[in-house]
Design a protein around this motif. Sequence first.
Motif, short mmCIF file in Angstrom:
data_model
loop_
_atom_site.label_atom_id
_atom_site.label_comp_id
_atom_site.label_asym_id
_atom_site.label_seq_id
_atom_site.Cartn_x
_atom_site.Cartn_y
_atom_site.Cartn_z
N ARG A 189 0.85 -1.18 0.00
CA ARG A 189 0.00 0.00 0.00
C ARG A 189 0.89 1.24 0.00
O ARG A 189 1.79 1.35 0.83
CB ARG A 189 -0.87 -0.03 1.25
N PHE A 233 1.31 5.40 0.28
CA PHE A 233 0.71 6.58 0.87
C PHE A 233 1.16 7.81 0.10
O PHE A 233 2.24 7.82 -0.48
CB PHE A 233 1.13 6.74 2.33
N GLU A 234 0.34 8.85 0.13
CA GLU A 234 0.68 10.11 -0.53
C GLU A 234 1.89 10.76 0.13
O GLU A 234 2.72 11.36 -0.54
CB GLU A 234 -0.51 11.08 -0.52
N SER A 235 1.97 10.66 1.45
CA SER A 235 3.11 11.24 2.16
C SER A 235 3.81 10.14 2.95
O SER A 235 3.24 9.09 3.21
CB SER A 235 2.66 12.38 3.08
N THR A 272 5.35 7.88 5.83
CA THR A 272 4.91 7.43 7.16
C THR A 272 6.09 6.75 7.84
O THR A 272 6.08 5.54 8.04
CB THR A 272 3.70 6.48 7.07
N SER A 303 2.68 7.62 12.69
CA SER A 303 2.17 8.15 11.42
C SER A 303 1.56 7.04 10.56
O SER A 303 0.52 7.23 9.93
CB SER A 303 3.24 8.92 10.65
N ALA A 304 2.18 5.87 10.55
CA ALA A 304 1.64 4.75 9.77
C ALA A 304 0.30 4.29 10.35
O ALA A 304 -0.66 4.05 9.61
CB ALA A 304 2.63 3.60 9.74
N ALA A 327 -1.84 6.03 12.09
CA ALA A 327 -2.86 7.06 11.82
C ALA A 327 -3.35 6.95 10.39
O ALA A 327 -4.56 7.02 10.12
CB ALA A 327 -2.29 8.45 12.09
N GLU A 328 -2.45 6.76 9.46
CA GLU A 328 -2.80 6.65 8.04
C GLU A 328 -3.66 5.41 7.78
O GLU A 328 -4.58 5.44 6.97
CB GLU A 328 -1.52 6.61 7.20
N LEU A 329 -3.35 4.32 8.47
CA LEU A 329 -4.07 3.06 8.27
C LEU A 329 -5.33 2.93 9.12
O LEU A 329 -6.17 2.07 8.85
CB LEU A 329 -3.15 1.87 8.59
N HIS A 381 6.98 5.55 1.98
CA HIS A 381 5.59 5.76 1.55
C HIS A 381 4.83 4.44 1.42
O HIS A 381 3.74 4.42 0.86
CB HIS A 381 5.55 6.47 0.19
#
Length: 160
Positions: free
Chosen positions: A28, A30-32, A34, A39-40, A42-44, A137
């Motif tokens: 997967r 990410f745009e920014s 992690t 941070s990872a 939060a994104e997931l 990313h």
Amino acid sequence: MTAEERTHPAVERVEAALLAAGIEPRVRWFESATPTAVSAAAELGVEVGAIANSLVFTIDGEPLLVMTSGAHRVDTAFLGERLGGRIRRADAETVKAATGQTIGGVAPLGHPEPLRTVVDIALAGYPEVWAAAGHAHTVFPTTFEELVRITHGEAAPVTP
């Protein structure tokens, strides 16, 4: 760049290693970046403990990969005593040489040579864990059991 066009040599090596281990890669992007467990997670949208941090240390001068739950830090004195050596944090140059990847995106596999690996038993508490896929990313889902298998790692506590 569309999701299908995203690629990176380190990620390609991770995907090839996953395929060689009999796992369909589900990387997967990410745009920014992690680069941290927080941070990872939060994104997931998962608990930080379900993030399998790939930390490179040295034990008596040799690279050691520790896959630890994002919920806590490695106790290097404790782990060093368990493994019978002195553990130190590897510098960025050592990480790159040992893994072919840069800090913030180190995957549990896809390295130039196999690394001695310890997999934190705390990760067993999650039905699915997420590890970096060779680039800051990227991540991929796996399980604790699969992580131990694909890294040929030793399941062990990393804190007392």
